[in-house]
Write a protein that holds these residues in place. Structure first.
Motif, short mmCIF file in Angstrom:
data_model
loop_
_atom_site.label_atom_id
_atom_site.label_comp_id
_atom_site.label_asym_id
_atom_site.label_seq_id
_atom_site.Cartn_x
_atom_site.Cartn_y
_atom_site.Cartn_z
N ILE A 56 0.84 -1.20 0.00
CA ILE A 56 0.00 0.00 0.00
C ILE A 56 0.87 1.25 0.00
O ILE A 56 0.62 2.21 -0.75
N GLU A 57 1.91 1.24 0.82
CA GLU A 57 2.81 2.40 0.90
C GLU A 57 3.57 2.59 -0.41
O GLU A 57 3.78 3.72 -0.86
N GLY A 58 3.99 1.48 -1.03
CA GLY A 58 4.73 1.57 -2.28
C GLY A 58 3.90 2.14 -3.42
O GLY A 58 4.40 2.89 -4.27
N ILE A 59 2.61 1.80 -3.44
CA ILE A 59 1.73 2.31 -4.49
C ILE A 59 1.45 3.80 -4.28
O ILE A 59 1.38 4.57 -5.24
N ALA A 60 1.34 4.21 -3.02
CA ALA A 60 1.01 5.61 -2.71
C ALA A 60 2.23 6.52 -2.79
O ALA A 60 2.10 7.73 -2.97
N SER A 61 3.43 5.95 -2.69
CA SER A 61 4.65 6.76 -2.62
C SER A 61 5.17 7.13 -4.01
O SER A 61 4.98 6.40 -4.98
N THR A 62 5.83 8.27 -4.07
CA THR A 62 6.50 8.69 -5.30
C THR A 62 7.98 8.31 -5.29
O THR A 62 8.68 8.49 -6.28
N LYS A 63 8.45 7.79 -4.16
CA LYS A 63 9.84 7.37 -4.04
C LYS A 63 10.05 6.04 -4.75
O LYS A 63 9.27 5.10 -4.59
N LEU A 64 11.11 5.95 -5.55
CA LEU A 64 11.38 4.75 -6.31
C LEU A 64 12.02 3.68 -5.42
O LEU A 64 12.87 3.99 -4.58
N VAL A 65 11.63 2.44 -5.62
CA VAL A 65 12.24 1.33 -4.88
C VAL A 65 13.60 1.00 -5.50
O VAL A 65 13.89 1.37 -6.64
N ASP A 66 14.43 0.30 -4.74
CA ASP A 66 15.77 -0.03 -5.21
C ASP A 66 15.75 -1.04 -6.36
O ASP A 66 16.60 -0.99 -7.25
N LYS A 74 15.02 -2.19 -9.64
CA LYS A 74 14.64 -1.47 -10.86
C LYS A 74 13.56 -2.19 -11.66
O LYS A 74 12.70 -1.56 -12.29
N ARG A 75 13.59 -3.52 -11.67
CA ARG A 75 12.55 -4.25 -12.39
C ARG A 75 11.19 -4.07 -11.72
O ARG A 75 10.16 -4.01 -12.38
N LEU A 76 11.21 -3.97 -10.40
CA LEU A 76 9.96 -3.82 -9.66
C LEU A 76 9.34 -2.45 -9.89
O LEU A 76 8.12 -2.29 -9.78
N ARG A 77 10.16 -1.45 -10.21
CA ARG A 77 9.64 -0.10 -10.45
C ARG A 77 8.59 -0.11 -11.56
O ARG A 77 7.58 0.59 -11.48
N ILE A 78 8.82 -0.90 -12.59
CA ILE A 78 7.89 -0.95 -13.72
C ILE A 78 6.56 -1.55 -13.28
O ILE A 78 5.48 -1.06 -13.64
N ASP A 79 6.62 -2.60 -12.47
CA ASP A 79 5.40 -3.25 -11.99
C ASP A 79 4.60 -2.32 -11.08
O ASP A 79 3.37 -2.25 -11.17
N ILE A 80 5.30 -1.59 -10.22
CA ILE A 80 4.61 -0.64 -9.34
C ILE A 80 3.99 0.48 -10.16
O ILE A 80 2.85 0.90 -9.91
N ALA A 81 4.71 0.95 -11.17
CA ALA A 81 4.20 2.03 -12.02
C ALA A 81 2.93 1.60 -12.75
O ALA A 81 1.99 2.39 -12.92
N ALA A 82 2.88 0.34 -13.16
CA ALA A 82 1.69 -0.17 -13.86
C ALA A 82 0.48 -0.18 -12.92
O ALA A 82 -0.64 0.18 -13.32
N ILE A 83 0.69 -0.57 -11.67
CA ILE A 83 -0.40 -0.58 -10.69
C ILE A 83 -0.83 0.85 -10.38
O ILE A 83 -2.03 1.16 -10.30
N GLN A 84 0.14 1.75 -10.20
CA GLN A 84 -0.17 3.15 -9.92
C GLN A 84 -0.99 3.76 -11.06
O GLN A 84 -1.94 4.52 -10.82
N GLU A 85 -0.64 3.42 -12.28
CA GLU A 85 -1.38 3.95 -13.43
C GLU A 85 -2.83 3.46 -13.42
O GLU A 85 -3.75 4.21 -13.73
N SER A 86 -3.03 2.19 -13.04
CA SER A 86 -4.39 1.65 -12.97
C SER A 86 -5.24 2.39 -11.95
O SER A 86 -6.42 2.65 -12.18
N VAL A 87 -4.61 2.76 -10.83
CA VAL A 87 -5.33 3.51 -9.79
C VAL A 87 -5.61 4.93 -10.26
O VAL A 87 -6.72 5.46 -10.09
N GLN A 88 -4.60 5.57 -10.86
CA GLN A 88 -4.76 6.96 -11.30
C GLN A 88 -5.81 7.10 -12.40
O GLN A 88 -6.52 8.10 -12.48
N LYS A 89 -5.91 6.09 -13.25
CA LYS A 89 -6.90 6.12 -14.33
C LYS A 89 -8.27 5.60 -13.89
O LYS A 89 -9.18 5.47 -14.70
N HIS A 90 -8.38 5.29 -12.60
CA HIS A 90 -9.63 4.80 -12.01
C HIS A 90 -10.08 3.47 -12.61
O HIS A 90 -11.27 3.14 -12.58
N GLU A 91 -9.12 2.71 -13.15
CA GLU A 91 -9.43 1.35 -13.57
C GLU A 91 -9.64 0.46 -12.35
O GLU A 91 -10.38 -0.52 -12.39
N VAL A 92 -8.95 0.82 -11.27
CA VAL A 92 -9.09 0.14 -9.98
C VAL A 92 -9.55 1.18 -8.97
O VAL A 92 -8.93 2.24 -8.84
#
Length: 259
Positions: free
Chosen positions: A191-201, A203-221
């Motif tokens: 939950i904190e990772g999705i809400a945060s703008t700080k990048l995780v260490d 790098k591959r996980l950053r893309i997965d988090i960004a995809a989830i964040q985009e789904s929330v921002q676009k109100h798909e979720v």
């Protein structure tokens, strides 16, 4: 389940737990795994982890693994499982897709593999719930943290939600925005990772988090919420020994009371 077939193992052979299986025993082991897979896919998601764990032993199974497989078949026969699909009593626009996702780090392949699982319901305003889909599997890549495992599990679960929502909206003739997607995880770092703008260490996980964040921002979720581990219905699908009776109760009653 009463038609499931088990195998007999000689008591003396059962003591040789670390010995590799003979060719005949290997055939019996594969048959047991096949029966377990049939049950898990049909009505017993609570046994999903046992299926995954035993499946990783197909090439190097021991007598201990065979005994464990026999126990799981007996467990399937001892516990009744009924799926209830109640009539959903509400306006089409009040339907929700409710998703539970979970993961376990390093509990497969001698600590190198991790498990992810999700289960999805279509729910009305009266908590009547119809199971739509469930899935449990070894995570395709090696992950280095619980956060990574949980994020990948959540991402896969959300993809399933979007897919099934598309099918439902086409069948019902409504807009995708009319069916909310609500996801539950038991890891606060997700939950904190999705809400945060700080990048995780990672790098591959950053893309997965960004995809989830985009789904929330676009109100798909609509919501991704934290729940206690005891309330995580997918818990038994990712680890051995977790209580699966709560999940079976929800499937049997056709009622789900989420936070």
């Amino acid at each position: 389940m009463n038609n499931l077939q088990t195998v007999h193992i000689d008591p003396e052979r059962a003591l040789e737990k670390t010995e590799n299986l003979t060719q005949g025993e290997q055939t019996s082991f594969r048959k047991l795994i096949g029966q377990l897979n049939w049950a898990v896919q049909g009505s017993r998601p609570d046994m999903a982890f046992e299926l995954i764990s035993l499946s990783t032993k197909l090439q190097c199974a021991t007598v201990s693994d065979l005994i464990r497989a026999i126990k799981q078949i007996n467990r399937l026969k001892d516990i009744d499982s009924v799926l209830n699909f109640p009539k959903l009593q509400c306006d089409k626009s009040e339907l929700k897709l409710v998703l539970y996702t979970d993961a376990s780090l390093g509990n497969l392949n001698n600590g190198l593999g991790s498990t992810a699982a999700h289960i999805l319901w279509l729910v009305d305003s009266n908590h009547n719930s119809c199971p739509i889909s469930w899935h449990s599997a070894k995570i395709k890549r090696v992950v280095r943290s619980t956060l990574a495992a949980e994020m990948l599990s959540l991402q896969e679960g959300l993809e399933s939600c979007v897919y099934y929502r598309s099918i439902l909206t086409n069948l019902l003739g409504i807009d995708p925005s009319d069916i909310d997607i609500i996801a539950y995880v038991d890891n606060k770092s997700v939950i904190e990772g999705i809400a945060s703008t700080k990048l995780v260490d990672d790098k591959r996980l950053r893309i997965d988090i960004a995809a989830i964040q985009e789904s929330v921002q676009k109100h798909e979720v609509k919501h991704i919420k934290w729940i206690k581990g005891d309330d995580q219905l997918a818990n038994c699908m990712t680890k051995r020994g977790a209580n699966g009776f709560t999940l079976l109760k929800v499937l049997h009653q056709g009622l789900i009371y989420f936070p």
